[in-house]
Design a protein around this motif. Structure first.
Motif, PDB file in Angstrom:
ATOM      1  N   LEU A  89      12.607  41.424   2.901  1.00  0.00           N
ATOM      2  CA  LEU A  89      13.803  41.477   2.060  1.00  0.00           C
ATOM      3  C   LEU A  89      14.552  42.790   2.242  1.00  0.00           C
ATOM      4  O   LEU A  89      15.756  42.800   2.505  1.00  0.00           O
ATOM      5  N   MET A  90      13.841  43.903   2.128  1.00  0.00           N
ATOM      6  CA  MET A  90      14.499  45.206   2.167  1.00  0.00           C
ATOM      7  C   MET A  90      14.961  45.565   3.581  1.00  0.00           C
ATOM      8  O   MET A  90      15.982  46.232   3.753  1.00  0.00           O
ATOM      9  N   ALA A  91      14.228  45.100   4.594  1.00  0.00           N
ATOM     10  CA  ALA A  91      14.659  45.358   5.974  1.00  0.00           C
ATOM     11  C   ALA A  91      15.940  44.594   6.279  1.00  0.00           C
ATOM     12  O   ALA A  91      16.889  45.143   6.852  1.00  0.00           O
ATOM     13  N   ALA A 134      18.085  43.411   4.055  1.00  0.00           N
ATOM     14  CA  ALA A 134      19.136  43.972   3.203  1.00  0.00           C
ATOM     15  C   ALA A 134      19.690  45.244   3.818  1.00  0.00           C
ATOM     16  O   ALA A 134      20.910  45.436   3.915  1.00  0.00           O
TER      17      ALA A 134
END
Lengths: 146, 146
Positions: free
Chosen positions: B86-88, B90
């Motif tokens: 998710l954070m990568a 995003a």
């Protein structure tokens, strides 16, 4: 002197992000969650910022013909609405809605060293680097598709 | 998770952000657009002047949370998701999209709107819409991600 002012400006910006709650992805995501746990605080952030910047920029242009330590006010000159603007904005918006971070808050959060931040930021820098340096991306055209 | 509605803190923080943008324009003639500044810092062919100003501003951002810790006794409050994918994703979308679209929340949302730029108003509306839709889908269609 120019660099010292930039440093001070960066500190003020970061403190503003922290004080406003913009450095908290949970708060940002709640601002975007208009049908759920809506927290409208961030509207006040943008409102407060524009409240200062709009008259600030206008006054600057009226009172001075150049910045204090540079030769020109580098106000952007593009005025056309091109596909890049829209595609970029939508991609950015999706990423923002997934992670709750945009560039300023993400960088500001690095010293806090949350795991998610430490994943987000390198990938963000990678995305920035690719968008900036890949030459074929500067002129999107159907020719590239074959 | 709910977050507290903080209109006054958010307004104050926003005004600091605005003050920072006016300061940077007044002293160095540059837009305080974080994606643009980061792009200049890591880009291949930036002139030394632009790179040094960008670097100092971003250093200021990086110092703001430690300063907050020093004066308040604690790190800024935040909750960051820790799902790597998710954070990568995003991070990449935020970084790439912001540079491709010539700006992010500070560049378009604050500085651009403060100048009355049609490009920035449209970009801001686009990324806001995309972000709100993304949060709607992740939270209310998929029941939450990360």
């Amino acid at each position: 002197m120019k660099q010292a002012c930039a440093l001070i400006a960066g500190v003020i910006f970061g403190l503003g992000l922290i004080l406003s709650g913009m450095a908290n992805p949970a708060k940002v995501l709640n601002f975007l969650d208009i049908v759920g746990t809506w927290d409208s605080s961030l509207a006040f952030v943008m409102g407060g910022a524009v409240l200062v910047t709009a008259p600030g920029f206008a006054l600057l242009r009226r009172m001075r013909d150049k910045p204090i330590f540079a030769e020109t006010f580098q106000f952007p000159t593009k005025s056309d609405i091109d596909p890049k603007l829209l595609i970029g904005a939508v991609m950015f918006g999706v990423g923002w809605g997934l992670g709750g971070f945009c560039p300023g808050p993400a960088l500001t959060s690095v010293p806090i060293a949350a795991f998610g931040t430490l994943v987000f930021v390198p990938c963000m820098l990678g995305g920035i680097w690719i968008a900036r340096n890949a030459p074929e991306l500067s002129k999107p055209s159907l020719r590239h598709l074959g | 998770m709910e977050t507290e509605f903080t209109p006054f803190l958010s307004l104050a923080g926003g005004m600091l952000i605005g003050a920072s943008a006016v300061l940077l324009m007044a002293t160095d003639g540059r837009i305080a657009g974080i994606s643009g500044l980061a792009s200049k810092l890591i880009g291949r062919d930036t002139d030394r002047d632009a790179r040094s100003v960008a670097g100092m501003f971003i250093l200021g951002l990086l110092l703001s949370a430690p300063l907050w810790l020093l004066f308040s006794g604690e790190w800024p409050d935040q909750f960051v998701a820790d799902n790597i994918l998710l954070m990568a994703t995003a991070g990449f979308l935020v970084g790439f999209g912001a540079v491709y679209g010539n700006g992010c929340t500070s560049g378009h949302g604050v500085c651009g709107i403060a100048r009355g730029s049609a490009r920035s108003i449209i970009a801001t509306a686009s990324f806001m819409g995309a972000a709100i839709l993304t949060v709607f889908v992740t939270r209310h269609v998929f029941g939450g991600v990360g």
